[in-house]
Motif scaffolding. Structure first.
Motif, PDB file in Angstrom:
ATOM      1  N   VAL A 135       0.830  -1.211   0.000  1.00 20.58           N
ATOM      2  CA  VAL A 135       0.000   0.000   0.000  1.00 20.58           C
ATOM      3  C   VAL A 135       0.862   1.258   0.000  1.00 20.58           C
ATOM      4  N   THR A 136       2.145   1.119  -0.348  1.00 17.46           N
ATOM      5  CA  THR A 136       3.042   2.277  -0.308  1.00 17.46           C
ATOM      6  C   THR A 136       2.532   3.408  -1.182  1.00 17.46           C
ATOM      7  N   TYR A 137       2.138   3.091  -2.409  1.00 19.56           N
ATOM      8  CA  TYR A 137       1.663   4.131  -3.328  1.00 19.56           C
ATOM      9  C   TYR A 137       0.468   4.869  -2.726  1.00 19.56           C
ATOM     10  N   ASP A 138      -0.503   4.115  -2.219  1.00 17.56           N
ATOM     11  CA  ASP A 138      -1.705   4.737  -1.657  1.00 17.56           C
ATOM     12  C   ASP A 138      -1.347   5.684  -0.520  1.00 17.56           C
ATOM     13  N   GLU A 139      -0.455   5.257   0.340  1.00 18.14           N
ATOM     14  CA  GLU A 139      -0.089   6.087   1.492  1.00 18.14           C
ATOM     15  C   GLU A 139       0.693   7.329   1.058  1.00 18.14           C
TER      16      GLU A 139
END
Length: 741
Positions: free
Chosen positions: A408-412
């Motif tokens: 979920v790195t991109y989302d965060e």
């Protein structure tokens, strides 16, 4: 059928004769229903061939191939719209094999029991995956044998206790099957399956078989989607052959279809031939003119052409997320050096920095903390090289974010940077780093995105010479709108409405507005205030003038909703125009649709491109269009994979009274203005940007659109007000940019 005949001949009946079309749909679906696995939808029927292991895809699913059909009416004719179909089904057979396939294992023994422990993410995913699957028991031949899975139990056969009705004694499920059926449970560590209306019936997985012909309704993963594309994306000649096979398989009965004969329905054996024309390609302008070939131009092969308006990148840094062993310092520095060289070749100014001063590794920091540290490093590094007393910004212009795929790195990153800290970010995956990357074109594509995000303009199509009627000195705004919904099978959740609008005379700069609303509500509920925001932004940019012309492209509307959307959204747009003081502005409202089953093939291969697709710029406005309303199909892009699908544009309201030629040419040439590509795209950029904005908004709720569960929401399926309130708002400063490119 009399109403149908009057309608297609435009003899006074303006309402589509739904009853007659439904009857035709039923007649034409009668024989295929008896021969194939049938799935009936509102837009037509789909018929699938039997299970074929050759088309197994990851995650325990199988791709069934077949055909989809629907009745279409055009001027003086009724047509059968037939196309190939591919849909994911559960693999039939032992439930244990399906579970093993879900974890991409060959056998159930290869699964780590810890993955199926209650409370784990894998347990929850598997429970959701198996929900509503129909199974059949194998341990007896009499009595009830068919059940529907409700969920996975948190208990296992060797621990779950049941009460025997006759004796009132207790025993484990495993002991029960050993005593009653002489069956020893082989996998006591696997969770039991909950069946029955209330989930009170507990059954061991190993005694269940998944029935054939069950469609999977959940969203496919990225890997599964890639598997589907590999199988389903075929060249036009092959697709055309499969459609003709479907014509024979579905409707060529020995001696003819008796039901069709009884109703006097005759189906022609060949595809309908219609006329199309190819619109001239525009000249695309940067620092020099570029002439595209079949909808594309390669910036690396057109000489030293710079961006139309290059941006400056002065304050920047790099954040590396995850395991730095996969993202070594030297590889990151080399990649960024190549990217910055490409940016400067396109006319951008990029300030020089020592990479040791601006590259920040995540280490034990959270995503938000890492971004703030990268921002601090960007300002600190600038202070080292700029003259004393230079004005320093509050935040970096750009933070380049590198990470591995997955998670979920991109989302965060997008959540924290765009809703809390006003930080522009450009993300890319570690797979592009040397020595394995980058592939040709990666740095060019990133340069396009970076320039647009920083306020630059990549390439333009000059309105004065290329956009025909829009070249006149009349202030004009282009809007694009979309609504995205929870995936099929999800209860509740939210829908996201996005609206973008052009702010300049060249239709290259856009701004975005976002609203979150109840699930599967197609009408944009807050369209009036969203449009007003854009109109006021336009006025500030245009020195106090509001647009005199508004062209509104609306995506995601089915044909059955045209009347409702036209009535409500056109009215709300007109109200917004009046309330801001632009009541004089003339509105043209079009619905854009690419999710249709129409496929076009060239009659002569020499008239297509090298893959057999229609040439970019092909427009079809006769033979298959509405009997008397203004609509057209436009294949505006070059087909890169499989068979191209033309976009369908339907004009619902037109105060500007555009001619068909003018509107088709405007729409096609705008497709060359998409900031992220050096080619024309398949739909007008305003709609494409609206897609990107709606997808980006999924990141603005902590935990994703579904919060703690993917795309979930209220269990009742109603409007989840709490979920809507959880979405963070994009900062005002960010909304003044093209952050979504």
């Amino acid at each position: 059928m009399e109403r149908l005949h009057r309608f297609i001949q435009n003899k006074g009946d303006n309402e589509i004769p739904r009853e007659a079309m439904t009857v035709l749909d039923l007649i034409l679906a009668s024989r295929p229903n008896a021969l194939f696995t049938a799935i009936n939808k509102k837009t037509g029927s789909s018929f699938y061939k039997a299970y074929n292991p050759q088309f197994n895809i990851s995650g325990g699913l199988n791709l069934h191939q077949g055909w989809k059909q629907s009745v279409k009416i055009t001027y003086k004719e009724v047509l059968l719209n037939l196309d190939v179909a591919c849909t994911a089904f559960y693999r039939p057979g032992p439930l244990l094999d399906v579970v093993a396939g879900f974890f991409n294992r060959g056998r159930i023994q290869d699964i780590n029991p810890r993955q199926l422990a209650p409370g784990t993410v894998e347990f929850q995913r598997l429970s959701k995956f198996l929900s509503n699957v129909n199974v059949e028991i194998t341990y007896r031949d009499s009595g009830r044998r068919k059940y529907k899975i409700r969920a996975l139990s948190k208990q296992t056969p060797d621990k779950a206790m049941i009460v025997i009705t006759d004796t009132k004694t207790k025993m484990t499920v495993a002991d029960y099957f050993l005593k009653e059926f002489k069956i020893r449970i082989q996998y006591p560590f696997l969770p039991l399956v909950m069946c029955g209306n209330d989930g009170q019936i507990l059954l061991p997985m190993e005694l269940l078989i998944v029935k054939e012909g069950q469609r999977h309704l959940g969203k496919l993963s990225d890997v599964q989607t890639a598997d589907v594309i590999k199988i389903a994306a075929v060249a036009p000649p092959e697709r055309q052959g499969r459609i003709m096979e479907g014509r024979k398989s579905l409707h060529d009965a020995p001696g003819g279809d008796s039901l069709m004969k009884a109703w006097g329905v005759n189906l022609q054996p060949q595809m309908k031939q219609i006329e199309g024309r190819i619109l001239p390609q525009p000249v695309v302008t940067g620092s020099a003119e570029v002439r595209p070939q079949n909808g594309a131009y390669d910036l690396s092969k057109v000489g030293n052409v710079k961006f139309f308006r290059p941006a400056k990148l002065e304050f920047w840094s790099v954040a590396v997320f995850g395991d730095t062993r996969n993202m070594q310092f030297d590889a990151v520095a080399e990649f960024l050096g190549r990217l910055f060289t490409e940016c400067m070749n396109r006319g951008m100014y990029v300030s020089k920095r020592d990479f040791k001063d601006v590259i920040v590794a995540q280490q034990r920091r959270g995503v938000e903390e890492t971004l703030l540290e990268a921002n601090r490093k960007a300002i600190e590094a600038s202070q080292k090289v700029l003259p004393p007393g230079s004005k320093m910004p509050a935040c970096a212009q750009m933070i380049f974010c590198i990470f591995d795929k997955g998670g979920v790195t991109y989302d965060e990153i997008k959540l924290f940077s765009e809703t809390k800290h006003n930080l522009m970010t450009q993300c890319f995956l570690s797979k592009h780093l040397p020595p394995k990357g980058p592939k040709p074109g990666v740095t060019t594509n990133l340069a396009l995105k970076v320039n647009a995000k920083l306020g630059g303009v990549n390439m333009v199509v000059d309105p004065a010479t290329q956009l025909n009627v829009l070249g006149a000195p009349v202030p004009t705004m282009v809007m694009g709108a979309d609504v995205t919904h929870p995936p099929a099978g999800a209860n509740g959740g939210v829908s996201i409405a996005s609206l973008v609008a052009s702010m300049d005379a060249k239709f290259a700069e856009y701004r975005a507005a976002i609203r979150v609303q109840g699930p599967r509500i197609e009408i944009i509920q807050d369209l009036k205030s969203m449009a007003a925001e854009h109109l006021n932004q336009f006025q500030l940019r245009a020195r106090g003038r509001y647009p005199d012309r508004l062209i509104f492209f609306r995506d995601g509307v089915s044909e059955g909703q045209f009347g409702e959307v036209a009535l409500q959204e056109v009215q709300n747009l007109k109200i917004a125009l009046r309330e801001v003081g632009a009541g004089h502005c003339k509105l043209t409202f079009l619905v854009v649709n690419k999710r249709h089953a129409h496929r076009f093939f060239v009659a002569d291969q020499k008239d297509g491109d090298r893959k057999g697709n229609l040439m970019a710029g092909t427009v079809i406005d006769t033979g298959i269009t509405h009997p008397f309303e203004f609509d057209f199909f436009l294949n505006s892009h070059q087909g890169l994979q499989g068979t191209s699908r033309a976009a369908h544009y339907h004009v619902l309201y037109d105060e500007n009274k555009f001619s068909s030629d003018d509107l088709q040419e405007i729409t096609y040439r705008m497709c060359y203005l998409f900031a992220r590509a050096s080619r024309s795209v398949g739909i007008v950029p305003a709609v494409y940007y609206a897609h990107l904005v709606a997808y980006r908004a999924r990141c603005y709720r902590p935990g994703g659109v579904g919060g703690s569960s993917e795309m979930g929401g209220s269990s009742t399926g109603g409007i989840d007000s709490a979920a809507i309130d959880e979405f963070e708002k994009v900062t005002d400063e960010m909304l003044k940019t093209m952050f979504f490119t």
